[in-house]
Every structure is written in C-alpha cells, then in structure tokens.
Design an enzyme around this catalytic site. Structure first.
Site, PDB file in Angstrom:
ATOM      1  N   SER A  97       6.142  11.330   4.575  1.00 10.66           N
ATOM      2  CA  SER A  97       5.098  11.958   5.388  1.00 10.66           C
ATOM      3  C   SER A  97       3.963  12.355   4.442  1.00 10.66           C
ATOM      4  O   SER A  97       3.659  13.530   4.262  1.00 10.66           O
ATOM      5  CB  SER A  97       5.669  13.198   6.089  1.00 10.66           C
ATOM      6  OG  SER A  97       4.680  13.790   6.894  1.00 10.66           O
ATOM      7  N   SER A 136       0.813  -1.216   0.000  1.00 10.00           N
ATOM      8  CA  SER A 136       0.000   0.000   0.000  1.00 10.00           C
ATOM      9  C   SER A 136       0.853   1.275   0.000  1.00 10.00           C
ATOM     10  O   SER A 136       1.852   1.373   0.713  1.00 10.00           O
ATOM     11  CB  SER A 136      -0.890  -0.001   1.239  1.00 10.00           C
ATOM     12  OG  SER A 136      -1.627   1.192   1.300  1.00 10.00           O
ATOM     13  N   LYS A 141      -2.813  -4.659   9.594  1.00  9.21           N
ATOM     14  CA  LYS A 141      -1.427  -4.239   9.355  1.00  9.21           C
ATOM     15  C   LYS A 141      -0.858  -3.558  10.593  1.00  9.21           C
ATOM     16  O   LYS A 141      -1.372  -2.535  11.054  1.00  9.21           O
ATOM     17  CB  LYS A 141      -1.374  -3.288   8.156  1.00  9.21           C
ATOM     18  CG  LYS A 141       0.048  -2.881   7.786  1.00  9.21           C
ATOM     19  CD  LYS A 141       0.081  -2.254   6.414  1.00  9.21           C
ATOM     20  CE  LYS A 141       1.464  -1.828   6.006  1.00  9.21           C
ATOM     21  NZ  LYS A 141       1.490  -1.251   4.670  1.00  9.21           N
ATOM     22  N   CYS A 176      -0.591   3.906  10.603  1.00  6.78           N
ATOM     23  CA  CYS A 176       0.011   5.007   9.843  1.00  6.78           C
ATOM     24  C   CYS A 176       0.601   6.056  10.782  1.00  6.78           C
ATOM     25  O   CYS A 176      -0.110   6.626  11.606  1.00  6.78           O
ATOM     26  CB  CYS A 176      -1.016   5.671   8.924  1.00  6.78           C
ATOM     27  SG  CYS A 176      -0.235   6.967   7.937  1.00  6.78           S
TER      28      CYS A 176
HETATM   29  C1  LIG Z   1       5.330   6.742   0.136  1.00  7.37           C
HETATM   30  C2  LIG Z   1       4.724   5.690   1.011  1.00  7.37           C
HETATM   31  C3  LIG Z   1       3.355   5.707   1.269  1.00  7.37           C
HETATM   32  C4  LIG Z   1       2.782   4.726   2.076  1.00  7.37           C
HETATM   33  N1  LIG Z   1       1.427   4.744   2.284  1.00  7.37           N
HETATM   34  C5  LIG Z   1       0.852   3.726   3.001  1.00  7.37           C
HETATM   35  C6  LIG Z   1      -0.566   3.666   3.160  1.00  7.37           C
HETATM   36  O1  LIG Z   1      -1.317   4.493   2.636  1.00  7.37           O
HETATM   37  N2  LIG Z   1      -1.082   2.638   3.900  1.00  7.37           N
HETATM   38  C7  LIG Z   1      -0.272   1.691   4.482  1.00  7.37           C
HETATM   39  O2  LIG Z   1      -0.788   0.773   5.135  1.00  7.37           O
HETATM   40  N3  LIG Z   1       1.063   1.722   4.325  1.00  7.37           N
HETATM   41  C8  LIG Z   1       1.644   2.707   3.610  1.00  7.37           C
HETATM   42  N4  LIG Z   1       3.000   2.735   3.445  1.00  7.37           N
HETATM   43  C9  LIG Z   1       3.828   1.698   4.094  1.00  7.37           C
HETATM   44  C10 LIG Z   1       4.185   0.563   3.134  1.00  7.37           C
HETATM   45  O3  LIG Z   1       3.048  -0.098   2.651  1.00  7.37           O
HETATM   46  C11 LIG Z   1       5.100  -0.450   3.841  1.00  7.37           C
HETATM   47  O4  LIG Z   1       4.434  -0.985   4.959  1.00  7.37           O
HETATM   48  C12 LIG Z   1       6.407   0.156   4.318  1.00  7.37           C
HETATM   49  O5  LIG Z   1       6.894   1.104   3.399  1.00  7.37           O
HETATM   50  C13 LIG Z   1       7.493  -0.916   4.561  1.00  7.37           C
HETATM   51  O6  LIG Z   1       7.765  -1.655   3.402  1.00  7.37           O
HETATM   52  P1  LIG Z   1       8.942  -1.264   2.355  1.00  7.37           P
HETATM   53  O7  LIG Z   1      10.183  -1.058   3.173  1.00  7.37           O
HETATM   54  O8  LIG Z   1       9.018  -2.431   1.426  1.00  7.37           O
HETATM   55  O9  LIG Z   1       8.496  -0.012   1.696  1.00  7.37           O
HETATM   56  C14 LIG Z   1       3.597   3.717   2.646  1.00  7.37           C
HETATM   57  C15 LIG Z   1       4.979   3.708   2.380  1.00  7.37           C
HETATM   58  C16 LIG Z   1       5.539   4.671   1.573  1.00  7.37           C
HETATM   59  C17 LIG Z   1       7.014   4.611   1.294  1.00  7.37           C
END
Ligand SMILES: Cc1cc2nc3c(=O)[nH]c(=O)nc-3n(C[C@H](O)[C@H](O)[C@H](O)COP(=O)(O)O)c2cc1C
Length: 300
Positions: free
Chosen positions: A70, A21, A164, A129
């Site tokens: 953010s 997400s 989550k 979040c």
């Molecule tokens: C730009 C950005 C926006 C994100 N928006 C959401 C979101 O709307 N909802 C959510 O559950 N996680 C959100 N996340 C978290 C990611 O889904 C994920 O849990 C987190 O980035 C860790 O995984 P990664 O290291 O592979 O990115 C966001 C992450 C990033 C980088």
C-alpha cells in the site's frame, strides 16, 4: 546463444525482459548490484504530475507466497523525474519506460504533455493502481471510463503508449478491447490484485486503507490466465507480468502470447534475479533448438 532481440511498437528491445514499475525505483540502487544494461527495459516508479508522499501506516506486508503493498504512488513528481532521474536512467543504456498514474484526467494529460518532450522511449499508462483513494484504479475497472481516458491521453501523446490493466477490471477482455479501440499501442497486465491482511493483536486491518495490492508468485496463475484471454481478444502486443520468478515463468507468458514481460516482486527476493532469468531463457532456447521467441509465442 539464442537471439532475444524483440522489436515492437517501433522500439528495439535487447530482450523482452523488463523491470516492473514500483519494484525497481529508477534503477539506481540495482545498478550498484549488477549491470542493469542487460535488461530489455526499465519501467520507472509510478509518476504523478505532482510529488506524492504516499500512504501512511504499514505499506508492505508479506504473505507466504506474495507481498501486499500500500505504497500509494510515492514519487517525486514528473518535473523532478525529468530533471533528475531520467538523465541517470538514460545512462543505463536500456529502454526507458515512464509509468504514469493520476487522479484526474487533467493530471494525466499534463503529465503526458511534459513527458512528450523528453527522451523517454515509451509511456506505460497506469490506470490500475489500487492504493490511491480516488482515480488510479477507478479508471481501470469500467471499460467505458478506460476508453475515455486512454483516447484523450493517446491524442495528446507523441510516444508509443502501453496501457497497464488491473486484474480488478470488471471484464479483462472488454477492458483490453476498449483500450485498443481508444488507440493504445500495447497492453500490459497485471497490476496487483485487491487484497487485505489483519493484525490479530490490534484486531484491525494492517493497512490504513483496509485493502491493498497483492503481487508475487501467488498471482502468477491469475496473471497467466488473464494474459491468455487478452492476447486472444486484441491485435496489439501484450506485455505480461505478475509473479514471474524464473525463466520458466517467462516462457509460460511467451507461450500464452506475451511479446514482452516484466519482473516485479521477485526483484525484492533476489535483486539480480533478472540475470538468472535472461540467461535461463536463452539456455532454454538453445536446448530446445528455438531460434526466435516468435516460434513459441502464442502457441497455447
Ligand atoms: C511495492 C510495489 C510498488 C508498486 N508500484 C507500482 C507503480 O507505481 N505503478 C504500477 O503501475 N505498478 C506498481 N506496482 C505493480 C507492479 O508493477 C506489478 O504490476 C505487480 O506487482 C505484479 O507483478 P509481480 O507479481 O511480478 O510483482 C507495484 C508493486 C509493488 C510490489
């Protein structure tokens, strides 16, 4: 070729590799780069009942091994998602997961009741979040508060529910146990890690909210440890994410017991990274003589 099909929560996934997400929008942009039907599933951008503009000021900050964001849950709201984005997502021919956030219990429940009547395959409840002022992560820090909200959502939800978790929870195992007791069908973790960055010229924090969420390769060892702990604490399936950059990372998450995994920040580095990762997992299985990921799942 190895068989990557994964049936969990009554849902058949082509493979256990999903898009995380907030890092994949609603899939449209990526669908112009590669055939996203190869994915096991897509988690939507975090939805809220009403449209959200997100945070002001700097929203993204790169670090040597990760990204701090953010965004503040910018999204078009549940109604527009259902009307405009979901039909397009369904045409991608993969499992569709609606990621739902909220500031209040009422917001979560109204969001759920709207999503109940749609073709969404699975709900991912974001109680983690870090980038919204109230709500969001407040539900994801204390396990008794999480238990309350997850119980209410589960009672009103007619789809499988994946909760989550935040790595900022007071105790990740207790949090997962509380969500399982509240009726969660699965757990996903981790969301971003609370972090900060400084602009030394301005002599100020980079982000208006001072703290923001760190993701990417630097968080993987933390995510792996937390998935390992949670898998040992609950009897429901666990979806692991945090810093996955390669097929090797996916195998590590499977070995600590993840049933599904999600790819997040690395989509920004190489938009078609999922192709390499899915091929790589399959190749690893062929070389190692593994017929099913069940043979290595949770061996550590
Ligand atoms: C730009 C950005 C926006 C994100 N928006 C959401 C979101 O709307 N909802 C959510 O559950 N996680 C959100 N996340 C978290 C990611 O889904 C994920 O849990 C987190 O980035 C860790 O995984 P990664 O290291 O592979 O990115 C966001 C992450 C990033 C980088």
């Amino acid at each position: 070729m190895a068989n990557l099909k994964t049936k969990v929560m009554g849902i058949e996934f082509k493979n256990p590799i999903l898009a995380a997400s907030g890092t994949f929008g609603f899939g449209e942009e990526y669908s112009q780069i590669y055939d996203i039907s190869i994915l096991g599933g897509i988690c939507s951008k975090g939805l809220t009942l009403n449209p959200k503009q997100g945070n002001k000021g700097t929203r993204l900050w790169e670090t040597p091994m990760g990204l701090i964001n953010s965004i503040g849950l910018q999204n078009p709201g549940v109604d527009i998602f259902i009307k405009e984005e979901l039909p397009k997502m369904k045409s991608f021919n993969t499992i569709i997961i609606a990621n739902l956030g909220g500031n209040t219990e009422e917001e979560y429940l109204e969001g759920i009741s709207k999503l109940n009547n749609t073709d969404v395959d699975l709900i991912e409840l974001n109680i983690s979040c870090p980038n919204v002022k109230s709500g969001g992560m407040a539900f994801g820090v204390k396990s008794d508060i999480a238990h309350k909200i997850v119980s209410k959502v589960k009672k009103n939800c007619n789809k499988p529910l994946m909760v989550k978790l935040s790595p900022n929870a007071e105790n990740i195992s207790e949090m997962a146990i509380a969500c399982e007791a509240a009726g969660a069908d699965s757990i996903s973790l981790i969301n971003t890690v609370k972090a900060m960055a400084i602009d030394i010229k301005k002599r100020k924090p980079v982000f208006d909210n001072i703290y923001a969420g760190l993701s990417g390769p630097c968080v993987k060892p933390i995510a792996l440890r937390m998935v390992h702990e949670v898998v040992k604490s609950v009897n429901i399936p666990v979806c692991g994410l945090g810093g996955i950059m390669s097929s090797r990372d996916v195998i590590e998450f499977i070995m600590v017991g993840a049933t599904l995994v999600q790819i997040g920040t690395s989509n920004f580095i190489k938009p078609d990274i999922a192709v390499d990762i899915i091929d790589g997992v399959s190749e690893f299985m062929d070389i190692e003589g593994i017929n099913s990921l069940d043979e290595i799942r949770g061996i550590i």
